[in-house]
Design an enzyme around this catalytic site. Structure first.
Site, PDB file in Angstrom:
ATOM      1  N   ASP A  99     -33.849 -70.982 -10.048  1.00  0.00           N
ATOM      2  CA  ASP A  99     -33.399 -70.208 -11.489  1.00  0.00           C
ATOM      3  C   ASP A  99     -33.500 -70.044 -12.259  1.00  0.00           C
ATOM      4  OD1 ASP A  99     -31.911 -67.850 -12.481  1.00  0.00           O
ATOM      5  OD2 ASP A  99     -32.515 -66.246 -10.641  1.00  0.00           O
ATOM      6  N   GLY A 117     -29.802 -64.148  -8.898  1.00  0.00           N
ATOM      7  CA  GLY A 117     -29.523 -62.550  -9.486  1.00  0.00           C
ATOM      8  C   GLY A 117     -29.174 -61.543  -7.764  1.00  0.00           C
ATOM      9  N   GLN A 118     -28.877 -60.766  -8.745  1.00  0.00           N
ATOM     10  CA  GLN A 118     -28.307 -59.932  -7.295  1.00  0.00           C
ATOM     11  C   GLN A 118     -29.087 -59.347  -6.221  1.00  0.00           C
ATOM     12  OE1 GLN A 118     -29.024 -55.299  -8.730  1.00  0.00           O
ATOM     13  NE2 GLN A 118     -27.170 -54.771  -7.131  1.00  0.00           N
ATOM     14  N   ASP A 170     -38.008 -72.630 -14.686  1.00  0.00           N
ATOM     15  CA  ASP A 170     -38.663 -71.200 -14.915  1.00  0.00           C
ATOM     16  C   ASP A 170     -39.598 -71.221 -14.796  1.00  0.00           C
ATOM     17  OD1 ASP A 170     -39.142 -69.844 -17.388  1.00  0.00           O
ATOM     18  OD2 ASP A 170     -38.605 -70.720 -18.865  1.00  0.00           O
ATOM     19  N   TYR A 211     -39.247 -52.257 -19.793  1.00  0.00           N
ATOM     20  CA  TYR A 211     -39.032 -52.356 -18.451  1.00  0.00           C
ATOM     21  C   TYR A 211     -40.078 -52.055 -17.679  1.00  0.00           C
ATOM     22  CZ  TYR A 211     -37.158 -53.119 -14.110  1.00  0.00           C
ATOM     23  OH  TYR A 211     -36.445 -53.483 -12.232  1.00  0.00           O
ATOM     24  N   GLY A 219     -35.451 -65.915  -8.958  1.00  0.00           N
ATOM     25  CA  GLY A 219     -34.886 -65.240  -9.305  1.00  0.00           C
ATOM     26  C   GLY A 219     -33.375 -65.166  -8.224  1.00  0.00           C
ATOM     27  N   LYS A 272     -43.829 -53.419 -15.525  1.00  0.00           N
ATOM     28  CA  LYS A 272     -43.352 -53.094 -14.043  1.00  0.00           C
ATOM     29  C   LYS A 272     -44.770 -51.958 -13.713  1.00  0.00           C
ATOM     30  CE  LYS A 272     -39.530 -55.293 -12.726  1.00  0.00           C
ATOM     31  NZ  LYS A 272     -39.907 -56.835 -11.114  1.00  0.00           N
TER      32      LYS A 272
HETATM   33  P1  NAD Z   1     -30.870 -60.193 -11.657  1.00  0.00           P
HETATM   34  O1  NAD Z   1     -31.814 -59.618 -13.746  1.00  0.00           O
HETATM   35  O2  NAD Z   1     -30.279 -59.720 -10.944  1.00  0.00           O
HETATM   36  O3  NAD Z   1     -31.402 -61.489 -11.336  1.00  0.00           O
HETATM   37  C1  NAD Z   1     -32.875 -61.906 -11.383  1.00  0.00           C
HETATM   38  C2  NAD Z   1     -32.849 -63.423 -12.148  1.00  0.00           C
HETATM   39  O4  NAD Z   1     -34.386 -64.321 -12.141  1.00  0.00           O
HETATM   40  C3  NAD Z   1     -31.714 -64.246 -12.678  1.00  0.00           C
HETATM   41  O5  NAD Z   1     -31.189 -64.911 -11.523  1.00  0.00           O
HETATM   42  C4  NAD Z   1     -31.998 -64.254 -13.990  1.00  0.00           C
HETATM   43  O6  NAD Z   1     -31.487 -66.123 -14.061  1.00  0.00           O
HETATM   44  C5  NAD Z   1     -33.563 -65.180 -13.166  1.00  0.00           C
HETATM   45  N1  NAD Z   1     -34.199 -64.602 -14.293  1.00  0.00           N
HETATM   46  C6  NAD Z   1     -34.930 -64.466 -15.824  1.00  0.00           C
HETATM   47  N2  NAD Z   1     -35.533 -65.645 -16.378  1.00  0.00           N
HETATM   48  C7  NAD Z   1     -36.565 -66.101 -15.913  1.00  0.00           C
HETATM   49  C8  NAD Z   1     -37.312 -67.344 -15.682  1.00  0.00           C
HETATM   50  N3  NAD Z   1     -38.008 -67.297 -17.000  1.00  0.00           N
HETATM   51  N4  NAD Z   1     -37.612 -68.121 -15.042  1.00  0.00           N
HETATM   52  C9  NAD Z   1     -36.578 -67.811 -13.627  1.00  0.00           C
HETATM   53  N5  NAD Z   1     -35.610 -67.245 -13.111  1.00  0.00           N
HETATM   54  C10 NAD Z   1     -35.660 -66.005 -13.893  1.00  0.00           C
HETATM   55  O7  NAD Z   1     -31.856 -59.419 -11.134  1.00  0.00           O
HETATM   56  P2  NAD Z   1     -31.734 -58.139  -9.666  1.00  0.00           P
HETATM   57  O8  NAD Z   1     -31.444 -56.421 -10.130  1.00  0.00           O
HETATM   58  O9  NAD Z   1     -31.902 -59.234  -9.197  1.00  0.00           O
HETATM   59  O10 NAD Z   1     -33.849 -58.462  -9.692  1.00  0.00           O
HETATM   60  C11 NAD Z   1     -34.593 -58.739  -9.352  1.00  0.00           C
HETATM   61  C12 NAD Z   1     -36.329 -57.774  -9.570  1.00  0.00           C
HETATM   62  O11 NAD Z   1     -36.129 -56.914  -8.047  1.00  0.00           O
HETATM   63  C13 NAD Z   1     -36.423 -58.011 -10.760  1.00  0.00           C
HETATM   64  O12 NAD Z   1     -37.761 -57.903 -10.655  1.00  0.00           O
HETATM   65  C14 NAD Z   1     -36.055 -56.084 -10.589  1.00  0.00           C
HETATM   66  O13 NAD Z   1     -37.025 -55.478 -11.378  1.00  0.00           O
HETATM   67  C15 NAD Z   1     -36.803 -55.453  -9.277  1.00  0.00           C
HETATM   68  N6  NAD Z   1     -35.395 -54.629  -9.055  1.00  0.00           N
HETATM   69  C16 NAD Z   1     -34.424 -54.605  -9.411  1.00  0.00           C
HETATM   70  C17 NAD Z   1     -33.168 -53.266  -8.880  1.00  0.00           C
HETATM   71  C18 NAD Z   1     -31.996 -53.434  -9.191  1.00  0.00           C
HETATM   72  O14 NAD Z   1     -31.052 -52.741  -8.952  1.00  0.00           O
HETATM   73  N7  NAD Z   1     -31.090 -54.626  -9.007  1.00  0.00           N
HETATM   74  C19 NAD Z   1     -34.412 -52.140  -8.779  1.00  0.00           C
HETATM   75  C20 NAD Z   1     -35.021 -52.281  -8.424  1.00  0.00           C
HETATM   76  C21 NAD Z   1     -36.067 -53.121  -9.360  1.00  0.00           C
HETATM   77  N1  SER Z   2     -31.764 -50.885 -11.675  1.00  0.00           N
HETATM   78  C1  SER Z   2     -33.040 -51.250 -12.525  1.00  0.00           C
HETATM   79  C2  SER Z   2     -32.948 -50.812 -13.507  1.00  0.00           C
HETATM   80  O1  SER Z   2     -31.781 -50.320 -13.747  1.00  0.00           O
HETATM   81  C3  SER Z   2     -33.574 -50.240 -11.823  1.00  0.00           C
HETATM   82  O2  SER Z   2     -35.441 -51.256 -11.668  1.00  0.00           O
HETATM   83  O3  SER Z   2     -33.228 -51.824 -14.903  1.00  0.00           O
END
Ligand code: NAD
Ligand code: SER
Length: 312
Positions: free
Chosen positions: A34, A13-14, A52, A142, A10, A146
């Site tokens: 990713d 992602g962000q 994947d 979600y 991943g 989790k």
């Molecule tokens: P995001 O959606 O920006 O990044 C997730 C990445 O996973 C993406 O780049 C996507 O292409 C990749 N992905 C999706 N399905 C996939 C697969 N089958 N195989 C490989 N890659 C795959 O999300 P994020 O904000 O970077 O979040 C990362 C983690 O942190 C997640 O588990 C999310 O639940 C957790 N999280 C994020 C936040 C937040 O505010 N950003 C808050 C709480 C928890």
């Molecule tokens: N920032 C995330 C969302 O809004 C919380 O896990 O889905």
């Protein structure tokens, strides 16, 4: 530099974009993986693999090829996107995690990080300073996935001795990679719209308070947790962590101190109901006690830094 070989799933992602860059300062081999392309800084600074996480043999091949001994498994479908496609969210969030847990165990991965979220709490949890242990009845797919993931992580630690560690991130705010389809993403978009157009239409109501954190704090917390001695980790489901909490009206006010003519209006949509089911603030005293967690960015510092980077 430690010789560990680290895999970030991943990584485009962000969080993954920034975590990969930070890990590459600390470890000799950090493989970014990713489904989608990484940001240029990640692509240019080390190996990238299209993977994947639902493809278990592909994951096993990657672990074996790079002799991976630490995994950060971030791939998931977030809250708002998950409500639009619950089947996909369940499959990616559950099957993906099970694949990573099983491969880690079978292939002697020494440490695994997997993030949870404030979405594991639900409308019956206490709203203010939500404790580490309390009623948890999430009502989004979600949050359900989790919370189940947290139980799997704890199970693999208790029954199989896998060193798995986790944080319940609040809404994360950053500028390097876009938000991934979460309910807290308004607090990212507001900065970009403020700089570009001096106006923003918010999909949450003005007084919707949510726990939030600036990305540098989240990255620091992640590394702090992963570097802590195993005997300091008393929670193997997931730790509450907190930094700040604010409403859309309050963040708009903070932006107005830099952009005086910034205007916000409100058109709440389905994400309002998701936000209302989550805590307003989080009690992270267990993380503070166990491994010394302490946030450093407040709303003012975060706002100044976000606006400076976006303007640049
Ligand atoms: P995001 O959606 O920006 O990044 C997730 C990445 O996973 C993406 O780049 C996507 O292409 C990749 N992905 C999706 N399905 C996939 C697969 N089958 N195989 C490989 N890659 C795959 O999300 P994020 O904000 O970077 O979040 C990362 C983690 O942190 C997640 O588990 C999310 O639940 C957790 N999280 C994020 C936040 C937040 O505010 N950003 C808050 C709480 C928890
Ligand atoms: N920032 C995330 C969302 O809004 C919380 O896990 O889905």
């Amino acid at each position: 530099m430690p010789q560990d070989a680290v895999l970030v799933i991943g990584a485009s992602g962000q969080i993954g974009s920034e975590l990969t860059l930070e890990l590459r300062k600390h470890y000799t081999t950090v493989v970014a993986a990713d489904l989608k392309n990484p940001i240029p800084e990640v692509a240019d600074s080390g190996p990238f693999l299209r993977l994947d996480v639902l493809n278990r043999s592909g994951l096993a091949d990657c672990i074996s090829r790079y002799r991976i001994n630490q995994i950060y498994h971030l791939a998931a479908i977030l809250s708002a996107t998950g409500e639009k496609n619950p089947e996909l969210a369940w499959r990616v969030n559950m099957k993906g995690l099970r694949n990573v847990l099983d491969c880690s165990l079978q292939m002697n991965v020494q440490k695994l990080f997997w993030p949870s979220t404030i979405a594991v709490f639900g409308p019956n949890s206490p709203k203010q300073r939500t404790p580490q242990w309390t009623v948890m009845e999430p009502n989004t797919i979600y949050g359900i996935s989790k919370l189940a993931g947290e139980r799997w992580c704890d199970y693999y630690f208790q029954k199989k001795n896998l060193d798995v560690r986790s944080l319940r991130y609040p809404g994360l705010i950053s500028y390097k990679a876009p938000g991934g389809g979460g309910t807290t993403d308004y607090a990212i978009d507001i900065f970009f719209e403020a700089v570009r157009h001096r106006r923003f239409t918010c999909f949450l109501k003005a007084d919707t308070r949510l726990p939030m954190m600036y990305m540098p704090d989240a990255i620091r917390a992640t590394l702090l947790l992963m570097e802590a001695p195993a005997d300091r980790i008393t929670v193997r489901s997931s730790y509450n962590i907190a930094a700040i909490d604010f409403t859309p009206a309050e963040i708009a006010e903070a932006i107005r101190k830099h952009i005086a003519d910034f205007v916000i209006d409100y058109q709440p949509d389905f994400r309002q109901q998701i936000a209302e089911s989550w805590p307003e603030s989080i009690d992270d005293s267990v993380a503070r006690r166990d491994w010394g967690w302490m946030p450093s960015y407040n709303l003012e510092a975060l706002t100044t830094d976000m606006l400076a980077h976006i303007a640049a």
